[in-house]
Write a protein that holds these residues in place. Structure first.
Motif, PDB file in Angstrom:
ATOM      1  N   GLN A 164      41.583  77.815  -4.924  1.00 13.03           N
ATOM      2  CA  GLN A 164      42.496  77.577  -3.723  1.00 13.03           C
ATOM      3  C   GLN A 164      42.727  78.897  -3.137  1.00 13.03           C
ATOM      4  OE1 GLN A 164      43.813  74.638  -2.759  1.00 13.03           O
ATOM      5  NE2 GLN A 164      43.407  73.493  -4.801  1.00 13.03           N
ATOM      6  N   SER A 165      43.387  78.808  -1.912  1.00 11.84           N
ATOM      7  CA  SER A 165      43.494  80.038  -0.998  1.00 11.84           C
ATOM      8  C   SER A 165      44.874  80.765  -1.644  1.00 11.84           C
ATOM      9  CB  SER A 165      44.156  79.621   0.448  1.00 11.84           C
ATOM     10  OG  SER A 165      43.354  78.705   0.932  1.00 11.84           O
ATOM     11  N   ASN A 166      45.556  80.263  -2.536  1.00  9.91           N
ATOM     12  CA  ASN A 166      46.669  80.964  -3.235  1.00  9.91           C
ATOM     13  C   ASN A 166      46.549  80.698  -4.504  1.00  9.91           C
ATOM     14  OD1 ASN A 166      47.922  82.130  -0.781  1.00  9.91           O
ATOM     15  ND2 ASN A 166      48.013  80.066  -0.316  1.00  9.91           N
ATOM     16  N   GLY A 328      48.752  72.544  10.926  1.00  9.89           N
ATOM     17  CA  GLY A 328      48.046  73.753  11.214  1.00  9.89           C
ATOM     18  C   GLY A 328      46.780  73.835  10.379  1.00  9.89           C
ATOM     19  N   ASP A 329      46.506  73.302   9.293  1.00 10.17           N
ATOM     20  CA  ASP A 329      45.309  73.302   8.423  1.00 10.17           C
ATOM     21  C   ASP A 329      45.172  72.070   7.801  1.00 10.17           C
ATOM     22  OD1 ASP A 329      43.041  74.247   7.185  1.00 10.17           O
ATOM     23  OD2 ASP A 329      43.935  75.219   5.650  1.00 10.17           O
ATOM     24  N   LEU A 330      45.584  70.895   8.562  1.00  9.03           N
ATOM     25  CA  LEU A 330      45.671  69.536   7.762  1.00  9.03           C
ATOM     26  C   LEU A 330      43.986  68.903   7.407  1.00  9.03           C
ATOM     27  CD1 LEU A 330      47.753  67.548   7.041  1.00  9.03           C
ATOM     28  CD2 LEU A 330      47.059  66.212   9.403  1.00  9.03           C
ATOM     29  N   ARG A 373      38.099  65.533  10.826  1.00  4.07           N
ATOM     30  CA  ARG A 373      37.094  66.174  10.289  1.00  4.07           C
ATOM     31  C   ARG A 373      37.006  65.912   8.862  1.00  4.07           C
ATOM     32  NH1 ARG A 373      33.640  67.088  10.748  1.00  4.07           N
ATOM     33  NH2 ARG A 373      33.254  69.042   9.847  1.00  4.07           N
ATOM     34  N   SER A 374      38.345  65.741   7.904  1.00  6.32           N
ATOM     35  CA  SER A 374      38.188  65.732   6.541  1.00  6.32           C
ATOM     36  C   SER A 374      37.488  64.379   5.960  1.00  6.32           C
ATOM     37  CB  SER A 374      39.581  65.494   6.155  1.00  6.32           C
ATOM     38  OG  SER A 374      39.595  66.297   4.667  1.00  6.32           O
ATOM     39  N   PHE A 375      37.742  63.404   6.922  1.00  5.80           N
ATOM     40  CA  PHE A 375      36.901  62.132   6.589  1.00  5.80           C
ATOM     41  C   PHE A 375      35.646  62.139   6.738  1.00  5.80           C
ATOM     42  CE2 PHE A 375      41.100  59.989   8.044  1.00  5.80           C
ATOM     43  CZ  PHE A 375      41.596  59.881   7.006  1.00  5.80           C
ATOM     44  N   VAL A 425      34.502  74.732  14.121  1.00  8.02           N
ATOM     45  CA  VAL A 425      33.720  75.925  14.209  1.00  8.02           C
ATOM     46  C   VAL A 425      34.415  76.803  13.031  1.00  8.02           C
ATOM     47  CG1 VAL A 425      33.718  78.184  15.563  1.00  8.02           C
ATOM     48  CG2 VAL A 425      33.233  75.957  16.450  1.00  8.02           C
ATOM     49  N   TYR A 426      35.727  76.378  12.996  1.00 11.04           N
ATOM     50  CA  TYR A 426      36.668  77.379  11.801  1.00 11.04           C
ATOM     51  C   TYR A 426      36.135  76.962  10.320  1.00 11.04           C
ATOM     52  CZ  TYR A 426      40.197  77.810   8.290  1.00 11.04           C
ATOM     53  OH  TYR A 426      40.990  78.053   6.980  1.00 11.04           O
ATOM     54  N   GLU A 427      35.613  75.631  10.215  1.00 12.01           N
ATOM     55  CA  GLU A 427      35.129  75.465   8.907  1.00 12.01           C
ATOM     56  C   GLU A 427      33.684  75.955   8.766  1.00 12.01           C
ATOM     57  OE1 GLU A 427      37.163  70.842   8.835  1.00 12.01           O
ATOM     58  OE2 GLU A 427      34.963  70.926   9.691  1.00 12.01           O
ATOM     59  N   VAL A 428      33.073  76.300   9.626  1.00  7.45           N
ATOM     60  CA  VAL A 428      31.682  76.968   9.798  1.00  7.45           C
ATOM     61  C   VAL A 428      31.890  78.359   9.190  1.00  7.45           C
ATOM     62  CG1 VAL A 428      29.742  78.045  10.800  1.00  7.45           C
ATOM     63  CG2 VAL A 428      30.515  75.540  11.446  1.00  7.45           C
TER      64      VAL A 428
HETATM   65  O1  LIG Z   1      42.819  76.023   0.573  1.00  3.81           O
HETATM   66  P1  LIG Z   1      43.427  75.426   1.845  1.00  3.81           P
HETATM   67  O2  LIG Z   1      44.028  73.971   1.546  1.00  3.81           O
HETATM   68  O3  LIG Z   1      44.629  76.252   2.395  1.00  3.81           O
HETATM   69  O4  LIG Z   1      42.397  75.291   2.992  1.00  3.81           O
HETATM   70  C1  LIG Z   1      41.127  75.866   2.965  1.00  3.81           C
HETATM   71  O5  LIG Z   1      40.188  75.360   2.109  1.00  3.81           O
HETATM   72  C2  LIG Z   1      39.915  73.933   2.192  1.00  3.81           C
HETATM   73  C3  LIG Z   1      38.871  73.647   1.098  1.00  3.81           C
HETATM   74  O6  LIG Z   1      39.414  73.651  -0.150  1.00  3.81           O
HETATM   75  C4  LIG Z   1      39.112  73.680   3.552  1.00  3.81           C
HETATM   76  O7  LIG Z   1      38.919  72.459   3.577  1.00  3.81           O
HETATM   77  C5  LIG Z   1      37.549  72.062   3.786  1.00  3.81           C
HETATM   78  O8  LIG Z   1      37.168  71.369   2.973  1.00  3.81           O
HETATM   79  C6  LIG Z   1      37.856  70.092   2.634  1.00  3.81           C
HETATM   80  C7  LIG Z   1      36.999  69.651   1.366  1.00  3.81           C
HETATM   81  O9  LIG Z   1      37.224  70.389   0.267  1.00  3.81           O
HETATM   82  C8  LIG Z   1      37.881  69.203   3.648  1.00  3.81           C
HETATM   83  O10 LIG Z   1      38.528  68.144   3.243  1.00  3.81           O
HETATM   84  C9  LIG Z   1      38.366  69.696   4.918  1.00  3.81           C
HETATM   85  O11 LIG Z   1      38.413  68.942   6.040  1.00  3.81           O
HETATM   86  C10 LIG Z   1      37.757  71.184   5.289  1.00  3.81           C
HETATM   87  O12 LIG Z   1      38.200  71.813   6.642  1.00  3.81           O
HETATM   88  C11 LIG Z   1      40.177  74.323   4.732  1.00  3.81           C
HETATM   89  O13 LIG Z   1      39.275  74.321   5.951  1.00  3.81           O
HETATM   90  C12 LIG Z   1      40.698  75.854   4.551  1.00  3.81           C
HETATM   91  O14 LIG Z   1      41.566  76.305   5.252  1.00  3.81           O
END
Ligand SMILES: O=P(O)(O)O[C@H]1O[C@H](CO)[C@@H](O[C@H]2O[C@H](CO)[C@@H](O)[C@H](O)[C@H]2O)[C@H](O)[C@H]1O
Ligand SMILES: Nc1ncnc2c1ncn2[C@@H]1O[C@H](COP(=O)(O)OP(=O)(O)O)[C@@H](O)[C@H]1O
Length: 454
Positions: A164-166, A328-330, A373-375, A425-428
């Motif tokens: 995870q991010s944290n 903000g990061d749904l 986007r997540s779907f 773009v953020y996801e890329v």
């Molecule tokens: O760790 P966070 O939950 O704060 O978010 C970051 O990591 C996510 C991946 O764990 C990332 O999400 C992207 O991947 C998902 C699948 O693993 C997908 O469902 C999301 O739509 C996709 O954006 C997220 O962008 C990032 O901020």
């Protein structure tokens, strides 16, 4: 060639000796962590910003990792990022802590000690919970709790092993402590927003029960304890299971849309909207983010003109719903279903954006776009990929959202498309930095979104 690291400690409790021996070890270990944001830029220097002995055998550190400054079209990024570390020190490391091993200190008073990530150590996790149960201070660290908090002691800790991010620790399946890794000055929205929503009586977001912050080198949020929903499953796992079984997911998606609209309504009450969104300025910011992303990921370059058309259309369309505080990061990993209810977690926003930007009012369409986007992401996890499954979920989510919010995201076509494009773009950028194997997923969306009308 990165220069040799010489940590220049500014410490709350330490001396030069211990820090000198830690710097070299951390410089190797830090960039390998999932939550380390600067993987694409070599670390040139590590500075200890604060060091506090949290309890015997455990140091709390804030370190600044500096990078070679790489100018981008969006400007030169800040010279470094601040990270929170809890370091355990032991002469002998038990085999169960091997995966947390950072290295052995070679010099100074710590010479010969094994240094490891203390969040993996149940003993440290226990003591950290004890600190949170008894509000007070330790050097610059402040431990606080909600007035009615009654967290029992002795709850067995379990580190969540998801990347995870944290870093999060679950205590006795009753509470979860999120320890933020990348620290920015100011209040973290993942404490601020759930606390404000709890005050509104919004039951869709677990309310913070305790937290810890620092005053040095600047005020910042370091961690939040909240109730753990023991029987919850995250939306991402549910969606993948449905896809694997060939099940319809539209009823879930519709309920999720309703839940998200409720959270937006509560957010608008908790943080009154600032006024109509300024689409022109939003479009400019999206263009700048695209330029910066294309600089970092050249594979985006051929699509820039097509993607900018989506931002241009936003600049000229009517205002849409007012800007307000949003998630903000749904995405599907940020929603949990327990019983028949959906809950929303992780209000930190996109971790790579500055805190002030993440706390600023934005269009709620941004969150809708994140979930849509997540779907798409979920539908691309299996071959053959299932565009029809994603399309039906997206429709259902918007229908559920519209039924509760009173406006339909599908009728804000230009707004939705621009936000979806910005999100892709953020996801890329995110995937290029953290999971290069996943890059084709957002790139497929980029190719679709770059074709106007596609
Ligand atoms: O760790 P966070 O939950 O704060 O978010 C970051 O990591 C996510 C991946 O764990 C990332 O999400 C992207 O991947 C998902 C699948 O693993 C997908 O469902 C999301 O739509 C996709 O954006 C997220 O962008 C990032 O901020
Ligand atoms: N209150 C909670 N109840 C149950 N599980 C939770 C709770 N909060 C977080 N989780 C689990 O922990 C994971 C990580 O939490 P999250 O806040 O998304 O952390 P990060 O910012 O590191 O991505 C989530 O995907 C979810 O599975």
């Amino acid at each position: 060639m990165p220069k040799t690291i010489t940590p220049r400690p500014r410490t709350a409790t330490g001396t030069d000796g211990p820090l000198a021996s830690l710097g070299g070890l951390l410089r190797e270990w830090l960039p390998r962590q999932r939550w380390f944001a600067g993987k694409d830029r070599p670390v040139t220097d590590l500075t200890v910003l604060s060091m506090t002995e949290l309890f015997p055998g455990c140091l709390h550190l804030l370190v600044n990792a500096s990078h070679v400054p790489v100018p981008t079209p969006g400007g030169t990024p800040p010279p470094g990022d601040c990270y929170q570390l809890l370091l355990g020190l032991r002469r002998h490391l038990a085999p169960r802590l091997e995966r947390a091993y950072i290295g052995r200190a070679q010099e100074g008073p710590l010479a010969g000690l094994a240094v490891y990530d203390a969040l993996h150590d149940p003993r440290s996790a226990d003591l950290l919970l004890e600190r949170l149960r008894q509000p007070g201070t330790a050097g610059p660290l402040r431990f606080g709790a909600a007035p009615d908090a009654q967290v029992p002691g002795g709850l067995p800790p379990r580190l969540l092993d998801a990347e995870q991010s944290n870093t999060s620790i679950v205590y006795g399946d009753a509470y979860i402590l999120k320890v933020f890794r990348r620290i920015q000055p100011g209040v973290n929205p993942d404490l601020e927003v759930p606390a404000a929503l709890a005050a509104q009586g919004c039951a869709r977001v677990p309310a913070p029960v305790a937290w810890f912050t620092t005053t040095a080198p600047r005020r910042a949020t370091l961690g939040v304890l909240q109730p753990f929903l023991p029987d919850a499953t995250d939306g991402w796992s549910l969606a993948l299971s449905a896809l694997a079984a060939g099940d319809d997911f539209t009823a879930e998606a519709r309920a999720l849309g309703r839940a998200m609209a409720e959270v937006h309504l509560a957010l608008a009450e908790a943080f009154p909207p600032a006024g109509p969104g300024e689409n022109g300025r939003t479009a400019e910011a999206m263009c700048a983010r695209l330029d910066a992303a294309a600089h970092a990921v050249p594979g985006l370059l051929p699509f820039v003109p097509g993607l900018k058309a989506a931002f241009g259309a936003l600049a000229t369309c009517d205002t849409g719903p007012p800007a307000q505080r949003i998630h903000g990061d749904l995405h599907l990993g940020q929603v949990l279903r327990a019983g028949r209810d959906w809950f929303v977690i992780d209000f930190e926003g996109e971790p790579s954006r500055p805190l002030a930007e993440r706390r600023a009012p934005q269009s709620p369409v941004r969150d809708v776009a994140g979930m849509l986007r997540s779907f798409d992401y979920a539908a691309r996890q299996r071959r053959p990929w299932r565009p029809e499954w994603a399309r039906r979920c997206r429709e259902a989510f918007c229908a559920g959202y519209a039924a509760r919010a009173g406006w339909d995201p599908r009728k804000k076509h230009a707004l939705l498309r621009a936000h979806e494009t910005d999100r892709a773009v953020y996801e890329v950028l995110y995937e290029a930095r953290h999971r290069p194997d996943w890059l084709p997923v957002p790139m497929a969306a980029i190719k679709r979104l770059a074709v106007w009308g596609g």
